[in-house]
Design a protein around this motif. Sequence first.
Motif, short mmCIF file in Angstrom:
data_model
loop_
_atom_site.label_atom_id
_atom_site.label_comp_id
_atom_site.label_asym_id
_atom_site.label_seq_id
_atom_site.Cartn_x
_atom_site.Cartn_y
_atom_site.Cartn_z
N ARG A 114 -15.87 -8.04 4.77
CA ARG A 114 -15.09 -6.98 5.41
C ARG A 114 -15.89 -6.21 6.47
NH1 ARG A 114 -14.41 -3.53 1.72
NH2 ARG A 114 -14.78 -4.72 -0.20
N LEU B 215 -0.02 0.96 9.78
CA LEU B 215 -1.39 1.05 9.30
C LEU B 215 -2.01 -0.35 9.32
CD1 LEU B 215 -3.41 3.13 8.09
CD2 LEU B 215 -2.84 2.17 5.85
N ALA B 216 -3.17 -0.44 9.96
CA ALA B 216 -3.83 -1.73 10.08
C ALA B 216 -4.23 -2.26 8.70
CB ALA B 216 -5.07 -1.59 10.95
N GLY B 217 -4.32 -3.58 8.62
CA GLY B 217 -4.93 -4.20 7.45
C GLY B 217 -6.43 -4.31 7.65
N VAL B 218 -7.07 -5.03 6.78
CA VAL B 218 -8.51 -5.27 6.92
C VAL B 218 -8.70 -6.78 6.89
CG1 VAL B 218 -10.79 -4.93 5.92
CG2 VAL B 218 -9.08 -3.10 5.76
N ARG B 219 -9.27 -7.31 7.98
CA ARG B 219 -9.40 -8.77 8.13
C ARG B 219 -8.07 -9.47 7.90
NH1 ARG B 219 -13.06 -12.23 5.45
NH2 ARG B 219 -13.54 -13.12 7.48
N PRO C 65 -16.47 7.58 3.60
CA PRO C 65 -16.37 6.29 2.93
C PRO C 65 -17.38 6.14 1.80
CG PRO C 65 -16.99 6.05 5.26
CD PRO C 65 -16.59 7.46 5.06
N GLY D 196 -6.98 2.16 13.29
CA GLY D 196 -7.68 1.42 12.24
C GLY D 196 -7.09 1.74 10.88
N PRO D 197 -7.60 1.08 9.85
CA PRO D 197 -7.02 1.29 8.52
C PRO D 197 -7.22 2.71 7.97
CG PRO D 197 -8.56 -0.59 8.49
CD PRO D 197 -8.61 0.01 9.86
N CYS D 198 -8.19 3.44 8.47
CA CYS D 198 -8.42 4.78 7.89
C CYS D 198 -8.52 5.91 8.90
CB CYS D 198 -9.70 4.78 7.04
SG CYS D 198 -9.65 3.68 5.63
N TYR E 217 -12.87 2.04 8.35
CA TYR E 217 -12.58 0.97 7.39
C TYR E 217 -12.76 1.53 5.98
CZ TYR E 217 -12.62 -2.13 11.36
OH TYR E 217 -12.32 -2.74 12.56
N PRO E 218 -11.96 1.08 5.04
CA PRO E 218 -12.06 1.64 3.68
C PRO E 218 -13.24 1.07 2.90
CG PRO E 218 -10.39 -0.09 3.73
CD PRO E 218 -10.88 0.07 5.16
N THR E 219 -13.72 1.84 1.95
CA THR E 219 -14.71 1.31 1.00
C THR E 219 -13.97 0.98 -0.29
OG1 THR E 219 -15.21 3.58 0.30
CG2 THR E 219 -16.70 2.56 1.88
N HIS F 109 -6.33 -2.96 -0.83
CA HIS F 109 -5.65 -1.69 -1.08
C HIS F 109 -6.32 -0.52 -0.34
CE1 HIS F 109 -2.99 -3.66 -3.85
NE2 HIS F 109 -4.03 -4.31 -4.33
N THR F 110 -5.75 0.65 -0.54
CA THR F 110 -6.33 1.85 0.06
C THR F 110 -7.35 2.46 -0.90
OG1 THR F 110 -4.60 3.23 -0.90
CG2 THR F 110 -4.20 2.37 1.31
N GLU F 111 -8.11 3.42 -0.39
CA GLU F 111 -9.13 4.02 -1.23
C GLU F 111 -8.53 4.78 -2.42
OE1 GLU F 111 -11.67 6.25 1.40
OE2 GLU F 111 -12.56 4.43 2.24
N ARG G 237 0.81 -1.22 0.00
CA ARG G 237 0.00 0.00 0.00
C ARG G 237 0.85 1.28 0.00
NH1 ARG G 237 -4.06 -1.03 4.86
NH2 ARG G 237 -2.06 -1.71 5.76
#
Lengths: 251, 251, 317, 317
Positions: C196, A215-219, C58, C282-284, C120-122, A228-230, A82
Motif C-alpha cells: 500500500r 472517496l478514493a480506494g487504496v491501490r 495516521p 485521496g482516501p483520507c 492514505y489510511p493506516t 476499510h477505513t481507519e 465503507r
Amino acid sequence: GQALATYCLMLGDDALILSHRLQQWMTRAPELEEETAIGNIALDLLGQARMLLARAGKADGTDRDEDRFAFWRAEREFRNVRLVERADADFAEMVARLLVFSTWRLAQFEALRTSRDPVLAAIAAKGVKELTYHRDYAARWVVRLGDGTAESHRRMQAGFEAIWPLVDELFRPHPVETSLPAVAVDAAGLRDGVDVILDTVLATATLDRPDARPLAGVRGQYGRDGLHTEAFGYILAELQSVARAHPDATW
Amino acid sequence: GQALATYCLMLGDDALILSHRLQQWMTRAPELEEETAIGNIALDLLGQARMLLARAGKADGTDRDEDRFAFWRAEREFRNVRLVERADADFAEMVARLLVFSTWRLAQFEALRTSRDPVLAAIAAKGVKELTYHRDYAARWVVRLGDGTAESHRRMQAGFEAIWPLVDELFRPHPVETSLPAVAVDAAGLRDGVDVILDTVLATATLDRPDARPLAGVRGQYGRDGLHTEAFGYILAELQSVARAHPDATW
Amino acid sequence: MTVISDQTQPDELQSHFDETIARERRIEPRDWMPEAYRKTMIRQIAQHAHSEIIGMQPEGNWITRAPSLRRKAVLLAKVQDEAGHGMYLYSAAETLGADRADLTDRLVHGRQKYSSIFNYPTLSYADVGVIGWLVDGAAICNQVPLCRSSYGPYGRAMVRICKEESFHQRQGYELLMTMMRGTDSQRDMVQQAVDRFWWPALMMFGPPDDESPNTEQSMAWGVKRHTNDELRQRFVDMSVPQAEKLGVTFPDPDLRWNAERGHYDFGTPDWDEFWAVVKGNGPCNAQRVAHRKSAHDEGAWVREAALAHAAKSAGRR
Amino acid sequence: MTVISDQTQPDELQSHFDETIARERRIEPRDWMPEAYRKTMIRQIAQHAHSEIIGMQPEGNWITRAPSLRRKAVLLAKVQDEAGHGMYLYSAAETLGADRADLTDRLVHGRQKYSSIFNYPTLSYADVGVIGWLVDGAAICNQVPLCRSSYGPYGRAMVRICKEESFHQRQGYELLMTMMRGTDSQRDMVQQAVDRFWWPALMMFGPPDDESPNTEQSMAWGVKRHTNDELRQRFVDMSVPQAEKLGVTFPDPDLRWNAERGHYDFGTPDWDEFWAVVKGNGPCNAQRVAHRKSAHDEGAWVREAALAHAAKSAGRR
C-alpha cells in the motif's frame, strides 16, 4: 462455491456493521419512539446478517457458523462497503446514511428475489419488507429535518455532505458479483433507480444533492475487497472483544 | 511475594490506564504545546507502568513480563483506582483529573522512596521528578482555566465536580497495602498533604472545592479490588485488541 | 548575520542577497530578501510544518492499540516528536513574518497543503513500521539536502529534525524485522503495508522533473538542492536492498538492477492518483483535515482562556 | 367506564370511587378520583416508566459486545422492549393528566426516582443473564399484582409488560444455564454477577414493612396488593431452587429452608446501602442520569425540528 460465499459475506457484512452503528444509538436517541425504531432496524439488519453469514459457511463448504464469521475474521476479511463504517456525528448523519443505505439495499434485494440461489432469493424476499420500512423511516426524518428548523436543515445537509463520498462505492461492480450472473445483482445497474428516489427525497426535504467526489480506494481496492477505513478496526475491537476473550466458551 | 506483586500491579495499573486516557488526547489537544506535554506525561506514566508490571512478575515468581500483564489480564484482574477510567468530557476534565492524580501519586512516590523494597524505592525516586512536572503542568492549567474566561471557569469547575466522587477511593486503605508495612505506603496517610495542595490550587484558580459524596463501591469492592466502572471494559477492548488478535506474535 | 544599513539601495540589497546565495552562506531573518523568496520559504516551511502535524494522525491512530508496551512507548514518543517538529517549523516560519494562527487557519480550511502521503489510511500495526521505514526514509532523502537550505532557521531546524527522523526510520525498520520473524499473519501484514505504501512513498518526491515548474527557481535560491527524480532514484536505490534483507517485495514488476546505469530501474508511479490526492481526493484528505479542524475548534475556548488569564496576570503585576 | 354527570356532588363522587375500589373494579381516566389517588398513581407510573428507560442502560452497555449474534439479537430486542414499556407507561401517566415532557424533565434533573437496581454497574456479559433472571424476576413479583391495579390503563399496561418480562426472565436464565455449562471462567462470571446482584435484587421490594409508610394507603386504594416483605419472601422462595438448578450460590450465610414456616429464612439486606442508593449515592446514579440527560439534550434540536416541520405541514394543508 467460494464466489457465492464471498457474495453472501458482502451482503451480510454490510448489514452486520451498519447494525453495529445503529446499536450504538440505543439509549442515546432523541425520543423513545426513535429508540424503538432504530432498535427494530438494527434487529432487522442483524437478522439479515445472520442468515447471510450462515449461508456463506454453507456455500464455501467450511460449515463455519455465523459467529465464526462475525467474531473471528480479521479486518481484511470483512467485505462490507465503507459507507457503513463511519461513526455518526449526529442524528442527521445517521438518517442520511440510513436513507442511502436502505434505498440501495432495497433495490438490491428487490432484484435478488429472483436470484437463482434459492436461499438468497428467500432472504431477499423477507428483507424487502423490512428495508422498505427502513427507507421510509429514514426518508420521513430526512424530510422533517431538512424542512424543519434552520439548525436541522444545516445539520441534515451536512449529514449528506459527510457521507456522500462513500455513495459511489455502492454502485461499483465487483468481480465476485460479475462472476455470479443470475445469482448476484449487478451493482452498477442499481444506480439510476436509487438516484431517482434519493433526488425525490432530497427535493422534498429542501436539500441539495451534494456533489462531493467519490472517496478514493487504496491501490484500486475498496470495502468489498477488504480494504476499510481507519474507523473499522475500532468497530471490530469492540464487537469481537468478549467473544475473543473467551475462545472456548459457548453462549 | 504475592502481596508485593499485587501492590506493584495497583501502582502500575493506575499509570497504565491513565496513560491510555492521555494517549487518546494525541492529535486532539488544543495546542501543539499541549500535544507534546500530554505526550510526555503519557510516556512517563507508561514508563512507570512498565517497570511496575515487570516488578510484579518478578515478585510473584511467575516471571510474567509487562506485556503479559497489560494485554492478557481480564478486567477483574486490574487493580487501578476507578479515577483513571473515566473518558474525559473535555480538556478541563483532563487537567482536573491530572492534578488530583499526580498530586496523590507524587505524595505516594515521595513516601515510597524509602520503601524497603529497593526496586520500588528506585522506581519512586525516578518518578518523583516526573510527577512533580505533571502536577505543576496540571496546576498551571487549572489556574489558567479557573481564572480565565467565564466559559473556562464553568468548565473547570464542572471538571472537578465530575471527578470528585472518585477522589475518596484514592485514600482508602487496602489490605494489600497494610500487609506490607515499610514496603507500601499507607494511602489514608496521604490525604492531608494532598488536600492542602488541592485546596491551594483550587483557591488560586478561584474554584470551589466540590462537596460531592464518594462514589460507592459494589459489595464493598473498589478499583483496587478489581471492581471497575462500565467504561473500563471498553478501554481494555481497545488496548488489548491487536495483541489478542495475534496471540503467538512477537513485536 | 550581515547587517545592512537603512540607506542601502534596492539594487545593492538584491546583489548582496544573490552573493550570499552564491557563496552558499545563509540568509537570516533580519537580512533583506526578495519578496518572492520570502513567500516561497514561508510556503515551504508551513507545508512542512503542516505535514508534521497531519502526519501525527495516521500513526497516532495506533497508539492506544499498540501490541506491546515497548512499541507503544516508541510510537507515542514518535508522534510526540512530530508535534515538536511542527512547533519548530512554525517558529521558523514566524521568523519570516508569518503568523502561526494564520497558518493553522489555512491548514484547517484546506487552503494550504501538506504531504500527500498522510492521505492514505493506516490499516494495521505493520503500517506503523512501514511509515517509519519508507515514509520517514523518503522524507529524510528529501530533507537531508534541506539542512543546507539557504534560509538559516529552516536549515538549522532541519538538522535537528533529520536526526530524529533517522532514529524513527531505524525504529520502523526494526519493528518490521521483528514482525517478519514472527507469525505468517504478521508477515502478511508487513507485505500488505508495503504494497500500500510503496508507490505513495515514491510520489513523495513530487512530480517528474519535466512537470515540476518551481524546481529551477528553488534550486537557484538554494532552497532545493536536487531534482525530484534524482532524489526518487536515490531512494529506490537505497530501499531495494533493505527490502531484500527484510524479505518483502515492492509491487513493481519493472523494478530491476540496471548495471549500465548503476541504478535500479523502476516503473512509473500513477501520476493521476498523485494529482488526485494533491487536489484533495485521496482516501483520507477530508478525514485528516476534519480531524485537525475539530481538534482546533474544540480547543478554541482553552486558547481564549489562556489569553484571558495571561492578560489578567499581566494586569495584576 | 362509569359516566358521572357534572352535577354529581363531591361526597357522591367519593363514595362512588370508594365503591369501585371496594368491588375491585377499575378506575378509568374519565372517572372522578381523589387528587391524592391521582398524584400517587402518576408518581407510581412515572417512576415505573423511568425505571424502564434507565434500565435500558445497564443492559444496553453490552449490546455491541454481545459474544454471539443470537445473544446480540436477544439483548437488542430486550432493550428495545424496555423503550416500548417506557412508552406505554408514559401514555398511561398521560391519561391522568401528566405530561411526558414534564416527566422526562423530572427524571433528567433527578427530581423523580427510578428503580435503584439500575444504579449498579454491569461488569460482564453474565450480568445480562443475571439481570434477566433476578432483576426481571423480582420485577415480575412486584408487577404481577399490579396487573390488577385499580387504575385501568396501568393495570392493562402491566398485563402486557409482565408477559414480556417473563419472556426476558426465561431468556436470562437460559443464558446463565448455557454459561454454567461452558468454561470455568464463564462459571466464575456468573457467580460473580449473582454475588453482586442478589442483595440489590432483594432490595427491589422496598424497605421492610415497618418502615414503609405508604403501604397502608396504597393497599387500601388497590394500587398495591402485597406488602414488601411478603413479595420479598415469595421471590426468595422462588429463586433458591432456581439457583440450585443453575449451580450458583447466593451470598447469604443465613439462607436456609425453614420447614416450620414453609419458607426460606434469609439475612437482612444492608438497608443503609439501600437508602444511600435511593438518595442518589449508588455506584451509577450520577452516570445513569447524566447519560439520559445528555441523550435528551443532544436530541433537543431533533424534537424541535420535528415540531417545526409538523407545524409547517399543518399550515400547508
